[in-house]
Every structure is written in structure tokens, then in C-alpha cells.
Motif scaffolding. Structure first.
Motif, PDB file in Angstrom:
ATOM      1  N   GLU A  99       0.788  -1.054   0.040  1.00 40.48           N
ATOM      2  CA  GLU A  99       0.141   0.107   0.100  1.00 40.48           C
ATOM      3  C   GLU A  99       0.734   1.270  -0.040  1.00 40.48           C
ATOM      4  OE1 GLU A  99      -2.888   0.229   2.862  1.00 40.48           O
ATOM      5  OE2 GLU A  99      -3.639  -2.113   2.478  1.00 40.48           O
ATOM      6  N   PRO A 100       0.617   2.368  -0.869  1.00 42.23           N
ATOM      7  CA  PRO A 100       1.230   3.570  -0.829  1.00 42.23           C
ATOM      8  C   PRO A 100       1.262   4.048   0.565  1.00 42.23           C
ATOM      9  CG  PRO A 100      -0.908   3.827  -2.003  1.00 42.23           C
ATOM     10  CD  PRO A 100      -0.653   2.462  -1.582  1.00 42.23           C
ATOM     11  N   GLU A 101       2.185   4.945   0.655  1.00 37.47           N
ATOM     12  CA  GLU A 101       2.477   5.644   2.132  1.00 37.47           C
ATOM     13  C   GLU A 101       1.136   6.839   2.105  1.00 37.47           C
ATOM     14  OE1 GLU A 101       4.268   5.308   4.724  1.00 37.47           O
ATOM     15  OE2 GLU A 101       5.146   3.768   4.123  1.00 37.47           O
ATOM     16  N   PRO A 102       0.377   6.763   3.263  1.00 36.31           N
ATOM     17  CA  PRO A 102      -0.559   7.895   3.125  1.00 36.31           C
ATOM     18  C   PRO A 102      -0.015   9.259   3.178  1.00 36.31           C
ATOM     19  CG  PRO A 102      -0.163   6.962   5.245  1.00 36.31           C
ATOM     20  CD  PRO A 102       0.207   6.135   4.531  1.00 36.31           C
ATOM     21  N   GLU A 103      -0.726  10.079   2.412  1.00 35.57           N
ATOM     22  CA  GLU A 103      -0.368  11.535   2.269  1.00 35.57           C
ATOM     23  C   GLU A 103      -0.754  12.208   3.886  1.00 35.57           C
ATOM     24  OE1 GLU A 103       1.259  13.441   0.006  1.00 35.57           O
ATOM     25  OE2 GLU A 103       1.434  11.366  -1.114  1.00 35.57           O
ATOM     26  N   PRO A 104       0.118  13.074   4.097  1.00 39.81           N
ATOM     27  CA  PRO A 104      -0.169  13.645   5.431  1.00 39.81           C
ATOM     28  C   PRO A 104      -1.714  14.533   4.947  1.00 39.81           C
ATOM     29  CG  PRO A 104       1.977  14.277   4.980  1.00 39.81           C
ATOM     30  CD  PRO A 104       1.460  13.360   3.920  1.00 39.81           C
ATOM     31  N   THR A 105      -2.672  14.545   5.713  1.00 43.49           N
ATOM     32  CA  THR A 105      -4.016  15.237   5.479  1.00 43.49           C
ATOM     33  C   THR A 105      -4.145  16.300   6.171  1.00 43.49           C
ATOM     34  OG1 THR A 105      -4.763  13.787   7.433  1.00 43.49           O
ATOM     35  CG2 THR A 105      -5.036  12.751   5.180  1.00 43.49           C
ATOM     36  N   SER A 106      -3.609  16.684   7.270  1.00 42.49           N
ATOM     37  CA  SER A 106      -3.799  17.970   8.173  1.00 42.49           C
ATOM     38  C   SER A 106      -2.469  18.847   7.757  1.00 42.49           C
ATOM     39  CB  SER A 106      -3.783  17.853   9.346  1.00 42.49           C
ATOM     40  OG  SER A 106      -2.602  17.340   9.947  1.00 42.49           O
ATOM     41  N   ASP A 107      -2.698  20.011   8.017  1.00 43.74           N
ATOM     42  CA  ASP A 107      -1.944  21.300   7.783  1.00 43.74           C
ATOM     43  C   ASP A 107      -0.609  20.974   8.881  1.00 43.74           C
ATOM     44  OD1 ASP A 107      -2.890  22.537   5.754  1.00 43.74           O
ATOM     45  OD2 ASP A 107      -3.723  23.883   7.083  1.00 43.74           O
ATOM     46  N   ASP A 108      -0.835  20.595  10.072  1.00 48.01           N
ATOM     47  CA  ASP A 108       0.041  20.075  11.025  1.00 48.01           C
ATOM     48  C   ASP A 108       1.128  19.187  10.799  1.00 48.01           C
ATOM     49  OD1 ASP A 108      -0.793  22.267  12.644  1.00 48.01           O
ATOM     50  OD2 ASP A 108      -1.884  20.955  13.922  1.00 48.01           O
ATOM     51  N   ALA A 109       0.504  17.829   9.949  1.00 47.23           N
ATOM     52  CA  ALA A 109       1.246  16.764   9.646  1.00 47.23           C
ATOM     53  C   ALA A 109       2.133  17.193   8.408  1.00 47.23           C
ATOM     54  CB  ALA A 109       0.153  15.554   9.351  1.00 47.23           C
ATOM     55  N   ARG A 110       1.494  17.849   7.535  1.00 49.35           N
ATOM     56  CA  ARG A 110       2.232  18.610   6.370  1.00 49.35           C
ATOM     57  C   ARG A 110       3.493  19.189   6.905  1.00 49.35           C
ATOM     58  NH1 ARG A 110       2.650  22.970   3.603  1.00 49.35           N
ATOM     59  NH2 ARG A 110       0.795  23.952   4.708  1.00 49.35           N
ATOM     60  N   LEU A 111       3.386  20.181   7.681  1.00 50.01           N
ATOM     61  CA  LEU A 111       4.203  21.052   8.116  1.00 50.01           C
ATOM     62  C   LEU A 111       5.490  20.423   8.787  1.00 50.01           C
ATOM     63  CD1 LEU A 111       2.344  24.255   9.782  1.00 50.01           C
ATOM     64  CD2 LEU A 111       3.997  23.957   7.543  1.00 50.01           C
ATOM     65  N   ALA A 112       5.144  19.230   9.902  1.00 52.90           N
ATOM     66  CA  ALA A 112       5.959  18.464  10.465  1.00 52.90           C
ATOM     67  C   ALA A 112       6.852  17.543   9.438  1.00 52.90           C
ATOM     68  CB  ALA A 112       5.025  17.407  11.453  1.00 52.90           C
ATOM     69  N   ALA A 113       6.161  17.269   8.540  1.00 54.20           N
ATOM     70  CA  ALA A 113       7.242  16.441   7.509  1.00 54.20           C
ATOM     71  C   ALA A 113       7.900  17.409   6.924  1.00 54.20           C
ATOM     72  CB  ALA A 113       6.025  15.686   6.386  1.00 54.20           C
ATOM     73  N   LEU A 114       7.512  18.570   6.484  1.00 51.85           N
ATOM     74  CA  LEU A 114       8.582  19.702   5.861  1.00 51.85           C
ATOM     75  C   LEU A 114       9.568  20.023   6.872  1.00 51.85           C
ATOM     76  CD1 LEU A 114       5.925  21.935   4.069  1.00 51.85           C
ATOM     77  CD2 LEU A 114       7.503  20.165   2.929  1.00 51.85           C
ATOM     78  N   VAL A 115       9.190  20.270   8.067  1.00 49.43           N
ATOM     79  CA  VAL A 115      10.318  20.439   8.814  1.00 49.43           C
ATOM     80  C   VAL A 115      11.275  19.651   9.009  1.00 49.43           C
ATOM     81  CG1 VAL A 115      10.978  21.274  11.267  1.00 49.43           C
ATOM     82  CG2 VAL A 115       9.048  22.477  10.021  1.00 49.43           C
ATOM     83  N   ALA A 116      10.825  18.337   9.261  1.00 49.43           N
ATOM     84  CA  ALA A 116      11.569  17.000   9.549  1.00 49.43           C
ATOM     85  C   ALA A 116      12.498  16.824   8.486  1.00 49.43           C
ATOM     86  CB  ALA A 116      10.879  16.094   9.622  1.00 49.43           C
ATOM     87  N   GLN A 117      12.058  16.950   7.010  1.00 45.22           N
ATOM     88  CA  GLN A 117      13.025  17.005   5.973  1.00 45.22           C
ATOM     89  C   GLN A 117      13.857  17.671   5.912  1.00 45.22           C
ATOM     90  OE1 GLN A 117      10.408  17.431   2.159  1.00 45.22           O
ATOM     91  NE2 GLN A 117      12.242  16.376   1.150  1.00 45.22           N
ATOM     92  N   ARG A 118      13.626  19.361   6.110  1.00 48.45           N
ATOM     93  CA  ARG A 118      14.467  20.252   6.118  1.00 48.45           C
ATOM     94  C   ARG A 118      15.766  20.040   7.181  1.00 48.45           C
ATOM     95  NH1 ARG A 118      14.038  25.666   4.817  1.00 48.45           N
ATOM     96  NH2 ARG A 118      12.466  25.123   3.205  1.00 48.45           N
ATOM     97  N   LEU A 119      15.479  19.551   8.302  1.00 54.99           N
ATOM     98  CA  LEU A 119      16.442  19.374   9.159  1.00 54.99           C
ATOM     99  C   LEU A 119      17.185  18.018   8.917  1.00 54.99           C
ATOM    100  CD1 LEU A 119      14.425  19.656  12.494  1.00 54.99           C
ATOM    101  CD2 LEU A 119      16.043  21.112  11.527  1.00 54.99           C
ATOM    102  N   ALA A 120      16.634  17.007   8.078  1.00 54.97           N
ATOM    103  CA  ALA A 120      17.350  16.051   7.682  1.00 54.97           C
ATOM    104  C   ALA A 120      18.293  16.207   6.795  1.00 54.97           C
ATOM    105  CB  ALA A 120      16.441  14.978   7.195  1.00 54.97           C
ATOM    106  N   ILE A 121      18.211  17.037   5.861  1.00 55.60           N
ATOM    107  CA  ILE A 121      19.095  17.566   4.791  1.00 55.60           C
ATOM    108  C   ILE A 121      20.075  18.394   5.002  1.00 55.60           C
ATOM    109  CG2 ILE A 121      17.628  16.492   3.053  1.00 55.60           C
ATOM    110  CD1 ILE A 121      16.732  19.404   2.353  1.00 55.60           C
ATOM    111  N   ASP A 122      19.931  19.454   6.001  1.00 54.29           N
ATOM    112  CA  ASP A 122      20.752  20.343   6.265  1.00 54.29           C
ATOM    113  C   ASP A 122      21.968  19.698   6.990  1.00 54.29           C
ATOM    114  OD1 ASP A 122      21.972  22.586   8.394  1.00 54.29           O
ATOM    115  OD2 ASP A 122      21.077  23.506   6.650  1.00 54.29           O
TER     116      ASP A 122
END
Length: 100
Positions: A18-41
Motif C-alpha cells: 500500500e502506498p504511504e498515506p499523504e499527510p492530511t492535515s496542515d500540522d502533519a504536512r508542516l511536521a513532514a516539511l520541517v523534519a525533511q529540512r532538518l534531515a538534509i541540512d
């Protein structure tokens, strides 16, 4: 031979993972974006930082190796569009008090 039914385990196997579920809320989307940014810096990627978001407020917890890393992590979180506030509770290494 009949085709497998959708509730059959063979059907699920044939469909693949099954595909990974997309973040549905703004909070989940923001958490994913922040975590991604911290992981690549390069400054923050090997640090122990946990990201939570509540009502568009980013909460950073964990420990970092230097006080400068704490500042960079907070700045990176602030740079994400949609973030209303950042609560940076990251702890740099501190001196332990000697109890004597």
C-alpha cells in the motif's frame, strides 16, 4: 478459476504494498516539511531532534551537539511557509553540576 476478492489476502498480495498515506492535515504536512529540512541540512542532519506541530506551531525537542545547532534548527523551522511559531526546546550539552 475465479479472480481473488478484494478482501482476500491473495488480492492484497497481488496489488503490492500500500502506498504511504499523504499527510492530511496542515500540522502533519508542516511536521513532514520541517523534519525533511532538518534531515538534509548539514548542520542538523545527525542530531537527535524530534519535530511535533500543533496548530501550526513547531515544537522542537531533543539534544544537539552545540548551541549553534539549536539556533540553526529553529531558523530552519521558521523558514517553512505556514509556520506560525517555533517552540525550540532543543538542549545543547550542558555542564553537569558536581554534587559534593
Amino acid at each position: 478459476m475465479l479472480p481473488p476478492w478484494p478482501d482476500d489476502s491473495l488480492y492484497r498480495y497481488l496489488q503490492g504494498p500500500e502506498p504511504e498515506p499523504e499527510p492530511t492535515s496542515d500540522d502533519a504536512r508542516l511536521a513532514a516539511l520541517v523534519a525533511q529540512r532538518l534531515a538534509i541540512d548539514w548542520t542538523t542532519r545527525h542530531q537527535h531532534i524530534e519535530v511535533a506541530v500543533q496548530n501550526r506551531v513547531v515544537i522542537l525537542t531533543g539534544t544537539v551537539t552545540r548551541p549553534e545547532v539549536r539556533q540553526v534548527a529553529g531558523d530552519l523551522a521558521w523558514d517553512i511557509p505556514g509556520v506560525h511559531d517555533v517552540c525550540n526546546t532543543l538542549r545543547p550539552p550542558g555542564r553537569r553540576r558536581h554534587r559534593g
